[in-house]
Scaffold this active site. Sequence first.
Site, PDB file in Angstrom:
ATOM      1  N   LYS A   4      -1.373   0.403 -24.589  1.00 56.90           N
ATOM      2  CA  LYS A   4      -1.994   0.201 -26.036  1.00 56.90           C
ATOM      3  C   LYS A   4      -0.334   0.098 -26.768  1.00 56.90           C
ATOM      4  O   LYS A   4       0.399  -0.316 -26.967  1.00 56.90           O
ATOM      5  CB  LYS A   4      -2.722   1.316 -26.452  1.00 56.90           C
ATOM      6  CG  LYS A   4      -3.457   1.949 -26.561  1.00 56.90           C
ATOM      7  CD  LYS A   4      -4.585   2.487 -26.436  1.00 56.90           C
ATOM      8  CE  LYS A   4      -6.268   2.551 -25.710  1.00 56.90           C
ATOM      9  NZ  LYS A   4      -6.717   3.025 -25.006  1.00 56.90           N
ATOM     10  N   GLU A  64      -0.424   5.362  -0.531  1.00 55.16           N
ATOM     11  CA  GLU A  64      -1.543   6.496  -0.909  1.00 55.16           C
ATOM     12  C   GLU A  64      -0.088   7.562  -0.561  1.00 55.16           C
ATOM     13  O   GLU A  64       0.861   7.674   0.186  1.00 55.16           O
ATOM     14  CB  GLU A  64      -1.585   6.694   0.307  1.00 55.16           C
ATOM     15  CG  GLU A  64      -3.765   6.327   0.337  1.00 55.16           C
ATOM     16  CD  GLU A  64      -4.047   5.774   0.976  1.00 55.16           C
ATOM     17  OE1 GLU A  64      -5.135   5.677   1.162  1.00 55.16           O
ATOM     18  OE2 GLU A  64      -3.808   7.146   1.602  1.00 55.16           O
ATOM     19  N   ARG A  95      -1.709  -2.431 -18.220  1.00 49.53           N
ATOM     20  CA  ARG A  95      -3.205  -1.471 -17.892  1.00 49.53           C
ATOM     21  C   ARG A  95      -3.302  -0.485 -17.131  1.00 49.53           C
ATOM     22  O   ARG A  95      -2.234  -1.041 -16.623  1.00 49.53           O
ATOM     23  CB  ARG A  95      -3.884  -1.961 -18.101  1.00 49.53           C
ATOM     24  CG  ARG A  95      -3.787  -3.990 -18.838  1.00 49.53           C
ATOM     25  CD  ARG A  95      -5.708  -4.261 -18.932  1.00 49.53           C
ATOM     26  NE  ARG A  95      -6.546  -3.059 -19.228  1.00 49.53           N
ATOM     27  CZ  ARG A  95      -6.380  -2.938 -20.510  1.00 49.53           C
ATOM     28  NH1 ARG A  95      -5.663  -4.184 -21.212  1.00 49.53           N
ATOM     29  NH2 ARG A  95      -7.196  -2.059 -21.405  1.00 49.53           N
ATOM     30  N   THR A 106      -2.189   6.512 -22.682  1.00 52.62           N
ATOM     31  CA  THR A 106      -2.489   5.259 -21.616  1.00 52.62           C
ATOM     32  C   THR A 106      -0.990   4.419 -21.936  1.00 52.62           C
ATOM     33  O   THR A 106      -0.389   4.862 -22.351  1.00 52.62           O
ATOM     34  CB  THR A 106      -3.703   4.067 -22.044  1.00 52.62           C
ATOM     35  OG1 THR A 106      -2.807   4.269 -23.599  1.00 52.62           O
ATOM     36  CG2 THR A 106      -4.921   4.672 -22.113  1.00 52.62           C
ATOM     37  N   TYR A 111       0.798  -1.394  -0.003  1.00 54.66           N
ATOM     38  CA  TYR A 111       0.084   0.080   0.138  1.00 54.66           C
ATOM     39  C   TYR A 111       0.540   1.059  -0.112  1.00 54.66           C
ATOM     40  O   TYR A 111       1.775   0.939   0.834  1.00 54.66           O
ATOM     41  CB  TYR A 111      -0.957  -0.413   1.190  1.00 54.66           C
ATOM     42  CG  TYR A 111      -2.381   0.282   0.800  1.00 54.66           C
ATOM     43  CD1 TYR A 111      -2.861   1.084   0.375  1.00 54.66           C
ATOM     44  CD2 TYR A 111      -3.239  -0.942   1.091  1.00 54.66           C
ATOM     45  CE1 TYR A 111      -4.023   1.643   0.115  1.00 54.66           C
ATOM     46  CE2 TYR A 111      -4.545  -1.123   0.661  1.00 54.66           C
ATOM     47  CZ  TYR A 111      -4.724   0.638   0.264  1.00 54.66           C
ATOM     48  OH  TYR A 111      -6.433   1.311  -0.119  1.00 54.66           O
ATOM     49  N   ASP A 171      -5.289  13.988 -25.377  1.00 55.61           N
ATOM     50  CA  ASP A 171      -5.576  12.619 -25.028  1.00 55.61           C
ATOM     51  C   ASP A 171      -4.981  12.305 -25.689  1.00 55.61           C
ATOM     52  O   ASP A 171      -5.592  11.973 -26.852  1.00 55.61           O
ATOM     53  CB  ASP A 171      -6.706  12.892 -24.719  1.00 55.61           C
ATOM     54  CG  ASP A 171      -7.309  11.032 -23.729  1.00 55.61           C
ATOM     55  OD1 ASP A 171      -6.127  10.398 -23.454  1.00 55.61           O
ATOM     56  OD2 ASP A 171      -8.467  11.146 -23.777  1.00 55.61           O
TER      57      ASP A 171
HETATM   58  C1  LIG Z   1      -8.215   8.537 -26.313  1.00 54.96           C
HETATM   59  C2  LIG Z   1      -8.660   7.715 -25.645  1.00 54.96           C
HETATM   60  N1  LIG Z   1      -8.989   8.421 -24.060  1.00 54.96           N
HETATM   61  C3  LIG Z   1      -9.017   7.237 -23.210  1.00 54.96           C
HETATM   62  C4  LIG Z   1      -9.275   6.465 -23.024  1.00 54.96           C
HETATM   63  C5  LIG Z   1      -9.019   4.396 -21.309  1.00 54.96           C
HETATM   64  O1  LIG Z   1      -8.833   4.152 -21.029  1.00 54.96           O
HETATM   65  P1  LIG Z   1      -8.613   3.266 -20.567  1.00 54.96           P
HETATM   66  O2  LIG Z   1      -9.822   2.156 -21.058  1.00 54.96           O
HETATM   67  O3  LIG Z   1      -7.959   3.038 -19.515  1.00 54.96           O
HETATM   68  O4  LIG Z   1      -9.635   3.833 -19.195  1.00 54.96           O
HETATM   69  C6  LIG Z   1      -8.859   5.414 -23.760  1.00 54.96           C
HETATM   70  C7  LIG Z   1      -8.979   4.158 -24.232  1.00 54.96           C
HETATM   71  O5  LIG Z   1      -9.335   4.012 -25.354  1.00 54.96           O
HETATM   72  C8  LIG Z   1      -8.612   6.278 -25.060  1.00 54.96           C
HETATM   73  O6  LIG Z   1      -8.896   6.146 -26.545  1.00 54.96           O
END
Ligand SMILES: Cc1ncc(COP(=O)(O)O)c(C=O)c1O
Length: 413
Positions: A235, A62, A241, A232, A60, A206
């Site tokens: 990918k 935090e 993950r 993320t 743990y 994003d």
């Molecule tokens: C552009 C975009 N933002 C956010 C996410 C969210 O990722 P997660 O599934 O890990 O929550 C994804 C997932 O495919 C994504 O393609």
Amino acid sequence: MSVTHAPQTADVLTRQDPELAEILLGELDRQSSTLQLIAAENFCSPAVLAALGSPLANKYAEGYPGARHHGGCEIVDVAERLAVERAKALFGADHANVQSHSGSSAVLAAYAALLRPGDTVLALGLPYGGHLTHGSPANFSGRWFDFVPYGVDAETGLIDHDQVRALARTHRPKAIVCGSIAYSRHIDHAFFREVADEVGAYLIADAAHPIGLVAGGAAPNPVPYADIVCATTHKVLRGPRGGMILCGSELAERVDRAVFPFTQGGAQMHTIAAKAVAFGEAATPAFGAYAHQVIANAKVLAAALADEGLVVTTGGTDTHLVTADPAPLGVDGRTARGRLAAAGMVLDCCALPHADSRGLRLGTAAVTTQGMAEKEMERIAALLAGVVRGEAESARAREEVRDLVGGFPPYPA
Ligand SMILES: Cc1ncc(COP(=O)(O)O)c(C=O)c1O
């Protein structure tokens, strides 16, 4: 004690929990014997899996390194500092937060750092490839913020920059989001920065999908342009993950507090260690070559699908992603996906810009990790088209898929 990766983990489980071991081995067999074309997936390395299956899972932690709410964090602090330093170096960022449990929680934290409930946000609309966190009414984003969607040009499928600028001038959003789950072209970060500056908005990139290409030097880096970059790690980047946030030092404290304690509790130290491993791998020349091959493969796949008669959105790709309308082959995306699944070709449906029917979304990250190259992409396109047209009997197609993937085991013994 030994470190583990999937097959060896199964050995331990076989002795202690054969029921679960069988499930794990079944999934390993599914991943190895079918074709993985889901654009958001990849095969992470045995070293990443080893970190995920390590005793760091017990801890743990935090807070942040040097300022934890739990004792005994002196070792995991080193792991998190290593992950942070590797991420900063890999992407040229002043600050990295590697604790987000997922891409969605990274986006949530970015909004929490910059916005207040009710603020206006401009983002790619969901029918054009926006993510749930970009304003879906079913998601916190659509419920807590006032999202204004921009779209893509009906003819070209490219982001409609004129519309983005016009909507920004009309709505004066507090933030503009660029990034998508299905947009196959590079995003013009300089354009989005310019519009954001003009209307006094924050720019949030994003980059969940292309961040691995960025790591490999194969796609433009949003870090110099965006106030906050969310991503993320699982990918193209080929890590565990999870999520990650990059920003300048002026926002570092706000971002960190938005992750913990605002949106999350304890950090997952095994995942953070696995992120460190993946960042280390992504900094190698081999990963750069991989990222470029991912794109080369996607370009060949897109061209071969077009030759087979599918309508490829935007006419091609700059990335690992290809989206295409199978309608000219006589079926919509949903029916096509079902036929392909029966033949062992695993992919997603996606919205098609300005069409009512669903399309197909494919990605080349996983097959490229397996070692497949241009020749295999042509074979995949021919197989796919035959199955979608209903020409190939699914048992025969399934055998062909098995034969193809058999030459490229994701986890060689
Ligand atoms: C552009 C975009 N933002 C956010 C996410 C969210 O990722 P997660 O599934 O890990 O929550 C994804 C997932 O495919 C994504 O393609």
